[in-house]
Design an enzyme around this catalytic site. Structure first.
Site, mmCIF file in Angstrom:
data_model
loop_
_atom_site.group_PDB
_atom_site.id
_atom_site.type_symbol
_atom_site.label_atom_id
_atom_site.label_comp_id
_atom_site.label_asym_id
_atom_site.label_seq_id
_atom_site.Cartn_x
_atom_site.Cartn_y
_atom_site.Cartn_z
ATOM 1 N N GLY A 18 0.832 -1.204 0.000
ATOM 2 C CA GLY A 18 0.000 0.000 0.000
ATOM 3 C C GLY A 18 0.864 1.251 0.000
ATOM 4 O O GLY A 18 2.103 1.180 0.095
ATOM 5 N N LEU A 77 1.376 3.713 2.213
ATOM 6 C CA LEU A 77 2.216 3.965 3.391
ATOM 7 C C LEU A 77 3.115 2.770 3.700
ATOM 8 O O LEU A 77 4.295 2.935 4.031
ATOM 9 C CB LEU A 77 1.334 4.295 4.607
ATOM 10 C CG LEU A 77 2.085 4.532 5.909
ATOM 11 C CD1 LEU A 77 2.992 5.759 5.806
ATOM 12 C CD2 LEU A 77 1.112 4.713 7.078
ATOM 13 N N ILE A 92 -4.903 -10.336 6.570
ATOM 14 C CA ILE A 92 -5.037 -10.158 8.030
ATOM 15 C C ILE A 92 -6.385 -10.618 8.566
ATOM 16 O O ILE A 92 -6.582 -10.676 9.779
ATOM 17 C CB ILE A 92 -4.783 -8.687 8.454
ATOM 18 C CG1 ILE A 92 -5.741 -7.727 7.733
ATOM 19 C CG2 ILE A 92 -3.322 -8.298 8.269
ATOM 20 C CD1 ILE A 92 -5.921 -6.401 8.430
ATOM 21 N N TYR A 129 -16.007 3.894 7.363
ATOM 22 C CA TYR A 129 -14.539 3.747 7.396
ATOM 23 C C TYR A 129 -13.998 4.187 8.764
ATOM 24 O O TYR A 129 -13.244 3.456 9.411
ATOM 25 C CB TYR A 129 -13.907 4.571 6.266
ATOM 26 C CG TYR A 129 -12.417 4.764 6.397
ATOM 27 C CD1 TYR A 129 -11.529 3.718 6.146
ATOM 28 C CD2 TYR A 129 -11.890 6.006 6.763
ATOM 29 C CE1 TYR A 129 -10.153 3.907 6.268
ATOM 30 C CE2 TYR A 129 -10.516 6.202 6.880
ATOM 31 C CZ TYR A 129 -9.656 5.154 6.637
ATOM 32 O OH TYR A 129 -8.301 5.346 6.762
HETATM 33 N N1 LIG Z 1 -4.522 7.566 2.797
HETATM 34 C C1 LIG Z 1 -4.758 8.441 3.748
HETATM 35 O O1 LIG Z 1 -4.944 9.641 3.477
HETATM 36 C C2 LIG Z 1 -4.831 8.024 5.182
HETATM 37 C C3 LIG Z 1 -5.141 8.972 6.161
HETATM 38 C C4 LIG Z 1 -5.176 8.586 7.496
HETATM 39 C C5 LIG Z 1 -4.887 7.284 7.852
HETATM 40 N N2 LIG Z 1 -4.604 6.366 6.883
HETATM 41 C C6 LIG Z 1 -4.298 4.995 7.302
HETATM 42 O O2 LIG Z 1 -2.982 4.703 6.878
HETATM 43 C C7 LIG Z 1 -2.855 3.302 6.624
HETATM 44 C C8 LIG Z 1 -2.251 3.104 5.251
HETATM 45 O O3 LIG Z 1 -3.117 3.697 4.282
HETATM 46 P P1 LIG Z 1 -2.702 3.811 2.754
HETATM 47 O O4 LIG Z 1 -3.010 5.160 2.296
HETATM 48 O O5 LIG Z 1 -1.320 3.254 2.586
HETATM 49 O O6 LIG Z 1 -3.764 2.809 2.099
HETATM 50 P P2 LIG Z 1 -3.609 1.797 0.888
HETATM 51 O O7 LIG Z 1 -2.666 2.341 -0.130
HETATM 52 O O8 LIG Z 1 -4.999 1.456 0.475
HETATM 53 O O9 LIG Z 1 -2.913 0.543 1.559
HETATM 54 C C9 LIG Z 1 -3.604 -0.376 2.348
HETATM 55 C C10 LIG Z 1 -3.095 -1.744 1.995
HETATM 56 O O10 LIG Z 1 -3.786 -2.697 2.808
HETATM 57 C C11 LIG Z 1 -4.022 -3.839 2.005
HETATM 58 N N3 LIG Z 1 -5.119 -4.659 2.501
HETATM 59 C C12 LIG Z 1 -6.448 -4.475 2.364
HETATM 60 N N4 LIG Z 1 -7.120 -5.507 2.912
HETATM 61 C C13 LIG Z 1 -6.183 -6.361 3.397
HETATM 62 C C14 LIG Z 1 -6.253 -7.610 4.045
HETATM 63 N N5 LIG Z 1 -7.415 -8.217 4.324
HETATM 64 N N6 LIG Z 1 -5.087 -8.201 4.411
HETATM 65 C C15 LIG Z 1 -3.899 -7.623 4.141
HETATM 66 N N7 LIG Z 1 -3.765 -6.457 3.498
HETATM 67 C C16 LIG Z 1 -4.910 -5.833 3.144
HETATM 68 C C17 LIG Z 1 -4.348 -3.279 0.636
HETATM 69 O O11 LIG Z 1 -4.163 -4.278 -0.337
HETATM 70 P P3 LIG Z 1 -5.003 -4.249 -1.707
HETATM 71 O O12 LIG Z 1 -4.402 -3.102 -2.481
HETATM 72 O O13 LIG Z 1 -4.757 -5.574 -2.298
HETATM 73 O O14 LIG Z 1 -6.427 -3.981 -1.340
HETATM 74 C C18 LIG Z 1 -3.361 -2.124 0.521
HETATM 75 O O15 LIG Z 1 -2.156 -2.532 -0.090
HETATM 76 C C19 LIG Z 1 -4.250 2.725 6.796
HETATM 77 O O16 LIG Z 1 -4.343 2.179 8.084
HETATM 78 C C20 LIG Z 1 -5.166 3.922 6.695
HETATM 79 O O17 LIG Z 1 -6.348 3.709 7.414
HETATM 80 C C21 LIG Z 1 -4.560 6.702 5.560
#
Ligand SMILES: NC(=O)c1ccc[n+]([C@@H]2O[C@H](COP(=O)([O-])OP(=O)(O)OC[C@H]3O[C@@H](n4cnc5c(N)ncnc54)[C@H](OP(=O)(O)O)[C@@H]3O)[C@@H](O)[C@H]2O)c1
Length: 286
Positions: free
Chosen positions: A13, A15, A40, A128
């Site tokens: 992902g 981050l 997970i 969410y």
């Molecule tokens: N983006 C933001 O602006 C933001 C803001 C605040 C907090 N956050 C938090 O920061 C963290 C990282 O976010 P991000 O932006 O990096 O999101 P992201 O790019 O969507 O990355 C999340 C990753 O989790 C994977 N995932 C989903 N379901 C899963 C499962 N069942 N088992 C294992 N992996 C799984 C996804 O894989 P797939 O691609 O295969 O679905 C994706 O690679 C998250 O906890 C999010 O809530 C993000």
């Protein structure tokens, strides 16, 4: 101990990938597991995998992150962000590792008009946000010591994000419309990963708000992106209610960094400096 064995969930992902690279560069032994390697939501896989690698630290960055779709896929969002995080916390407890759970500003309702301290009562507006909060509750229930890191408005070199969307739009359009009534702190994944890298070297457990410092509206953020990227695009301000979006988003989600600063860490740089730095490198390499 100068280097650690760190397991990162969701390492494909936006981050997770950044954290993987930052920690590896710092000399840690990093095990990055994307959804293909570790889902997970399957508790026995989580436990067996954690036992197999026996990491010192688990950074849990995997999540269901599609804020709009979560409104219609409530069960899936809770399965990943709630139950999935429970699986991670239980397995961390079993192997006696440190956990960093990445959480979000969307657990708050946006009613505040001053930076939000860590002990503010959460009240999410979206599925969410509710599902991420459930993840936090499991972490606190299951583990005595933990790091919960709430962050906001992420962008970086990996994955899709607002900065990349604006740059792409700027290649095609002369005008974009962006909301000017939601305020937050854009956060560069590189800076967040560096901050997490500092945290895991300590036992200063607890709930942290970590974002780049300073704040802006999405409209101001877009204007800055085009200015720094030297693109002549007109940004037209609009109101959230003009966009029909399934999920409600907080109007105000500027996080106060009290715990971070109180524990002696240096304030994370201003979002506009981080953005400039990111764009300089990103635009050269792309
Ligand atoms: N983006 C933001 O602006 C933001 C803001 C605040 C907090 N956050 C938090 O920061 C963290 C990282 O976010 P991000 O932006 O990096 O999101 P992201 O790019 O969507 O990355 C999340 C990753 O989790 C994977 N995932 C989903 N379901 C899963 C499962 N069942 N088992 C294992 N992996 C799984 C996804 O894989 P797939 O691609 O295969 O679905 C994706 O690679 C998250 O906890 C999010 O809530 C993000």
């Amino acid at each position: 101990m100068d280097t650690l064995k760190v397991l990162v969930t969701g390492s494909r992902g936006q981050l997770g990938k950044e954290i993987y690279h930052v920690l590896e560069k710092a000399g840690h032994q990093v095990i990055g597991l994307g959804r293909q390697q570790l889902d997970i939501t399957i508790s026995e896989d989580v436990l067996n995998t954690f036992k197999k690698y026996s990491p010192d630290v688990v950074i849990h960055a995997a999540a269901y992150t599609d804020v709009n779709n979560a409104e219609n896929e409530q069960e899936e969002a809770f399965k990943v962000n709630g139950a999935g995080t429970k699986n991670v916390a239980l397995a961390v407890h079993e192997i006696k590792a440190k956990l960093v759970y990445v959480s979000t500003d969307y657990i708050f309702n946006g009613a505040s008009r001053s930076p939000i301290p860590e002990d503010t009562e959460p009240s999410p507006l979206s599925v969410y946000g509710q599902s991420k909060l459930e993840g936090e509750k499991y972490v606190k229930e299951i583990l005595e010591d933990f790091f919960i890191v709430r962050t906001s408005w992420l962008y970086g070199q990996f994955g899709n994000n607002f900065v990349k969307k604006m740059l792409e739009a700027g290649d095609r359009l002369q005008k974009v419309t962006v909301v000017d009534d939601q305020f937050g702190s854009p956060t560069y994944t590189g800076d967040l990963a560096e901050a997490i890298a500092k945290l895991i070297m300590t036992d200063k457990y607890g709930t942290y708000h970590l974002s780049n410092s300073g704040s802006c509206s999405w409209y101001e953020f877009a204007k800055k992106i085009f200015e720094l990227a030297d693109k002549e695009v007109t940004v037209v301000p609009c109101k959230t209610e003009e966009f029909k979006s399934p999920a409600k988003r907080p109007e105000y989600s500027i996080l106060e960094h009290g715990k971070w600063k109180g524990n002696g860490f240096e304030e994370i740089r201003h979002w506009s400096n981080a953005l400039e730095d990111f764009l300089t490198h990103y635009l050269i390499s792309s």
